[in-house]
Design a protein around this motif. Structure first.
Motif, PDB file in Angstrom:
ATOM      1  N   SER A 158       0.825  -1.211   0.000  1.00 24.07           N
ATOM      2  CA  SER A 158       0.000   0.000   0.000  1.00 24.07           C
ATOM      3  C   SER A 158       0.858   1.261   0.000  1.00 24.07           C
ATOM      4  N   ILE A 159       0.359   2.283  -0.663  1.00 23.57           N
ATOM      5  CA  ILE A 159       1.050   3.579  -0.640  1.00 23.57           C
ATOM      6  C   ILE A 159       1.141   4.073   0.805  1.00 23.57           C
ATOM      7  N   SER A 178      -5.528   7.732   2.617  1.00 29.87           N
ATOM      8  CA  SER A 178      -5.034   6.992   1.451  1.00 29.87           C
ATOM      9  C   SER A 178      -6.049   5.903   1.113  1.00 29.87           C
ATOM     10  N   LEU A 203     -12.014   1.930  11.316  1.00 34.06           N
ATOM     11  CA  LEU A 203     -12.628   3.085  10.665  1.00 34.06           C
ATOM     12  C   LEU A 203     -13.007   2.749   9.229  1.00 34.06           C
ATOM     13  N   ASP A 204     -14.274   2.346   9.064  1.00 31.02           N
ATOM     14  CA  ASP A 204     -14.847   2.232   7.727  1.00 31.02           C
ATOM     15  C   ASP A 204     -15.472   3.591   7.445  1.00 31.02           C
ATOM     16  N   VAL A 205     -14.940   4.290   6.446  1.00 34.67           N
ATOM     17  CA  VAL A 205     -15.341   5.688   6.235  1.00 34.67           C
ATOM     18  C   VAL A 205     -16.776   5.851   5.732  1.00 34.67           C
ATOM     19  N   THR A 241      -4.188  11.192  -4.868  1.00 30.97           N
ATOM     20  CA  THR A 241      -5.001  11.284  -6.068  1.00 30.97           C
ATOM     21  C   THR A 241      -4.225  10.758  -7.274  1.00 30.97           C
ATOM     22  N   LYS A 275     -11.797  11.246  -8.273  1.00 29.08           N
ATOM     23  CA  LYS A 275     -10.544  11.954  -7.949  1.00 29.08           C
ATOM     24  C   LYS A 275     -10.667  13.448  -8.262  1.00 29.08           C
ATOM     25  N   ILE A 316       1.184   2.668  -9.319  1.00 26.93           N
ATOM     26  CA  ILE A 316       1.987   1.740  -8.505  1.00 26.93           C
ATOM     27  C   ILE A 316       1.174   0.463  -8.327  1.00 26.93           C
ATOM     28  N   ILE A 337      -9.041  -6.892   7.245  1.00 24.69           N
ATOM     29  CA  ILE A 337      -7.837  -6.071   7.037  1.00 24.69           C
ATOM     30  C   ILE A 337      -7.110  -5.816   8.357  1.00 24.69           C
ATOM     31  N   THR A 350      -0.533  -1.938  -6.567  1.00 23.75           N
ATOM     32  CA  THR A 350      -1.065  -2.213  -5.222  1.00 23.75           C
ATOM     33  C   THR A 350      -2.355  -3.011  -5.386  1.00 23.75           C
ATOM     34  N   LEU A 351      -2.967  -3.356  -4.252  1.00 21.49           N
ATOM     35  CA  LEU A 351      -4.240  -4.067  -4.287  1.00 21.49           C
ATOM     36  C   LEU A 351      -5.307  -3.257  -5.035  1.00 21.49           C
ATOM     37  N   ALA A 352      -5.409  -1.970  -4.712  1.00 19.11           N
ATOM     38  CA  ALA A 352      -6.410  -1.119  -5.364  1.00 19.11           C
ATOM     39  C   ALA A 352      -6.167  -1.081  -6.879  1.00 19.11           C
TER      40      ALA A 352
HETATM   41  O1  0WD Z   1      -1.409   3.379  -8.764  1.00 17.21           O
HETATM   42  C1  0WD Z   1      -1.843   3.508  -7.636  1.00 17.21           C
HETATM   43  N1  0WD Z   1      -1.835   2.497  -6.793  1.00 17.21           N
HETATM   44  C2  0WD Z   1      -2.327   4.846  -7.203  1.00 17.21           C
HETATM   45  C3  0WD Z   1      -3.135   4.952  -6.105  1.00 17.21           C
HETATM   46  C4  0WD Z   1      -1.955   6.021  -8.002  1.00 17.21           C
HETATM   47  C5  0WD Z   1      -2.461   7.259  -7.482  1.00 17.21           C
HETATM   48  C6  0WD Z   1      -3.280   7.307  -6.399  1.00 17.21           C
HETATM   49  N2  0WD Z   1      -3.611   6.171  -5.722  1.00 17.21           N
HETATM   50  C7  0WD Z   1      -4.479   6.293  -4.556  1.00 17.21           C
HETATM   51  C8  0WD Z   1      -5.678   5.384  -4.500  1.00 17.21           C
HETATM   52  O2  0WD Z   1      -6.713   5.825  -5.338  1.00 17.21           O
HETATM   53  C9  0WD Z   1      -6.040   5.524  -3.032  1.00 17.21           C
HETATM   54  O3  0WD Z   1      -6.699   6.758  -2.803  1.00 17.21           O
HETATM   55  O4  0WD Z   1      -3.761   5.986  -3.397  1.00 17.21           O
HETATM   56  C10 0WD Z   1      -4.662   5.593  -2.372  1.00 17.21           C
HETATM   57  C11 0WD Z   1      -4.169   4.304  -1.764  1.00 17.21           C
HETATM   58  O5  0WD Z   1      -4.277   3.268  -2.690  1.00 17.21           O
HETATM   59  P1  0WD Z   1      -3.268   2.041  -2.832  1.00 17.21           P
HETATM   60  O6  0WD Z   1      -2.211   2.133  -1.820  1.00 17.21           O
HETATM   61  O7  0WD Z   1      -2.921   1.966  -4.259  1.00 17.21           O
HETATM   62  O8  0WD Z   1      -4.222   0.789  -2.575  1.00 17.21           O
HETATM   63  P2  0WD Z   1      -4.511  -0.196  -1.347  1.00 17.21           P
HETATM   64  O9  0WD Z   1      -3.259  -0.737  -0.807  1.00 17.21           O
HETATM   65  O10 0WD Z   1      -5.515  -1.177  -1.860  1.00 17.21           O
HETATM   66  O11 0WD Z   1      -5.189   0.743  -0.254  1.00 17.21           O
HETATM   67  C12 0WD Z   1      -6.439   1.338  -0.404  1.00 17.21           C
HETATM   68  C13 0WD Z   1      -7.239   1.071   0.840  1.00 17.21           C
HETATM   69  C14 0WD Z   1      -8.104  -0.174   0.911  1.00 17.21           C
HETATM   70  O12 0WD Z   1      -7.614  -1.261   0.538  1.00 17.21           O
HETATM   71  P3  0WD Z   1      -8.553  -2.419  -0.152  1.00 17.21           P
HETATM   72  O13 0WD Z   1      -7.615  -2.876  -1.197  1.00 17.21           O
HETATM   73  O14 0WD Z   1      -8.820  -3.330   0.953  1.00 17.21           O
HETATM   74  O15 0WD Z   1      -9.827  -1.808  -0.739  1.00 17.21           O
HETATM   75  O16 0WD Z   1      -8.296   1.929   1.067  1.00 17.21           O
HETATM   76  C15 0WD Z   1      -8.989   1.398   2.198  1.00 17.21           C
HETATM   77  C16 0WD Z   1      -8.606  -0.030   2.333  1.00 17.21           C
HETATM   78  O17 0WD Z   1      -7.699  -0.230   3.370  1.00 17.21           O
HETATM   79  N3  0WD Z   1     -10.422   1.423   2.093  1.00 17.21           N
HETATM   80  C17 0WD Z   1     -11.182   1.867   3.086  1.00 17.21           C
HETATM   81  N4  0WD Z   1     -10.860   2.389   4.283  1.00 17.21           N
HETATM   82  C18 0WD Z   1     -11.865   2.749   5.085  1.00 17.21           C
HETATM   83  N5  0WD Z   1     -13.147   2.616   4.749  1.00 17.21           N
HETATM   84  C19 0WD Z   1     -12.508   1.687   2.667  1.00 17.21           C
HETATM   85  C20 0WD Z   1     -13.519   2.086   3.556  1.00 17.21           C
HETATM   86  N6  0WD Z   1     -14.815   1.977   3.258  1.00 17.21           N
HETATM   87  N7  0WD Z   1     -12.501   1.131   1.426  1.00 17.21           N
HETATM   88  C21 0WD Z   1     -11.222   0.978   1.084  1.00 17.21           C
END
Ligand code: 0WD
Length: 253
Positions: free
Chosen positions: A18-19, A90, A62-64, A143, A161, A190, A43, A192-194
């Motif tokens: 994760s970032i 994040s 904290l689920d937002v 973002t 975004k 990057i 998680i 990541t999971l997202a």
């Molecule tokens: O390329 C990328 N990875 C980029 C990411 C490029 C530019 C921006 N970003 C952004 C993402 O859009 C996000 O805003 O960076 C942020 C972090 O993303 P990440 O590090 O790439 O992804 P990840 O490690 O999956 O973390 C995001 C987390 C969730 O993970 P999962 O994969 O379980 O959905 O956001 C959290 C959760 O931990 N999350 C929540 N937290 C609280 N309440 C919720 C929620 N309802 N839903 C997701």
């Protein structure tokens, strides 16, 4: 030690890719005190050990999307620390079905969900923690360039975004009178999971490597180091900004 003894909440660690994890590592190296949130029990199992590894002082749920959890998180943080200096947001989410194909097909529910978790959550987190940011402070969110330009498959997340970045500006205006700064880092892609939810993500990574001025992709460490700057007093007069950490990709025509 640019963040010595600063009390910092890290929202959005899912795993060590994760970032937010990269940010927390860099913050730790600068002497910060850290606490980590998790959105649910699944998680939490991954966040608790990460918190331990990085010397986190506590973790909290904290689920937002849940106002009651936001209020409970504020109570926990108040009990533990009394005040907060920095909040890292994040967090983003969109349904997988809305991250490919035509944007025009986004459902009302899918649109609302992406906007709620990825944009409104910054507003509600700022409102919730503002009273604890008694000494001023810094709020940071993440973002992506898909807010400005059409990136294939990014779809509803690009729209979310754009709302997030506009929210950064309005929040900066609201919170500035208390000495609280609000900024976004626009990170290059990057893995990541997202990111794994976005179709064709590998193609985007390859494209950046060929076309970005620095001819490389960025790492969570790159983002973390810029986050140190934005969280620290070095950026004391910077607010309402979107700062690109993308190997320069956004300047290319
Ligand atoms: O390329 C990328 N990875 C980029 C990411 C490029 C530019 C921006 N970003 C952004 C993402 O859009 C996000 O805003 O960076 C942020 C972090 O993303 P990440 O590090 O790439 O992804 P990840 O490690 O999956 O973390 C995001 C987390 C969730 O993970 P999962 O994969 O379980 O959905 O956001 C959290 C959760 O931990 N999350 C929540 N937290 C609280 N309440 C919720 C929620 N309802 N839903 C997701």
């Amino acid at each position: 030690m640019l963040l010595k003894d600063k009390k910092i909440l890290i929202l959005g660690v899912a795993n060590n890719k994760s970032i937010a994890y990269g940010i927390a590592q860099e913050f730790k190296a600068q002497g910060a005190r850290l606490a980590f949130s998790y959105p649910g029990e699944a998680i939490q199992k991954r966040v608790d050990p990460i918190s331990e590894e990085l010397g986190g002082e506590f973790t909290f749920r904290l689920d937002v999307t849940d106002d009651a959890q936001v209020a409970a998180a504020v109570r926990t943080v108040e009990e533990q620390w009394g005040s907060v200096d920095v909040v890292v947001h994040s967090i983003a989410f969109a349904q997988r079905e809305d991250l490919h194909g035509r944007f025009i097909d986004t459902s009302r529910e899918g649109f609302k969900l992406a906007m709620d978790i990825s944009a409104y959550s910054l507003v509600c987190v700022c409102k919730a923690f503002e009273p604890l940011m008694t000494e001023g402070g810094s709020v940071l969110t993440m973002t992506y360039y898909g807010s400005q330009k059409v990136i294939t498959n990014y779809n509803v997340m690009g729209v979310a975004k754009a709302a997030l970045e506009a929210s950064v500006r309005y929040l900066a205006a609201d919170m500035g009178e208390r000495g609280i700064r609000v900024n976004a880092v626009s990170a290059g892609p990057i893995k990541t999971l997202a990111a794994s939810g976005i179709s064709g993500f590998k193609t985007i990574l390859n494209h950046i490597e060929e076309h970005a001025p620095l001819r490389r992709n960025v790492t969570t460490q790159d983002v973390g180091r810029t986050a140190v700057f934005l969280a620290s007093d070095l950026s004391g007069a910077v607010t309402g900004e979107v700062l690109f950490v993308d190997a320069g990709y956004n300047v290319m025509g």
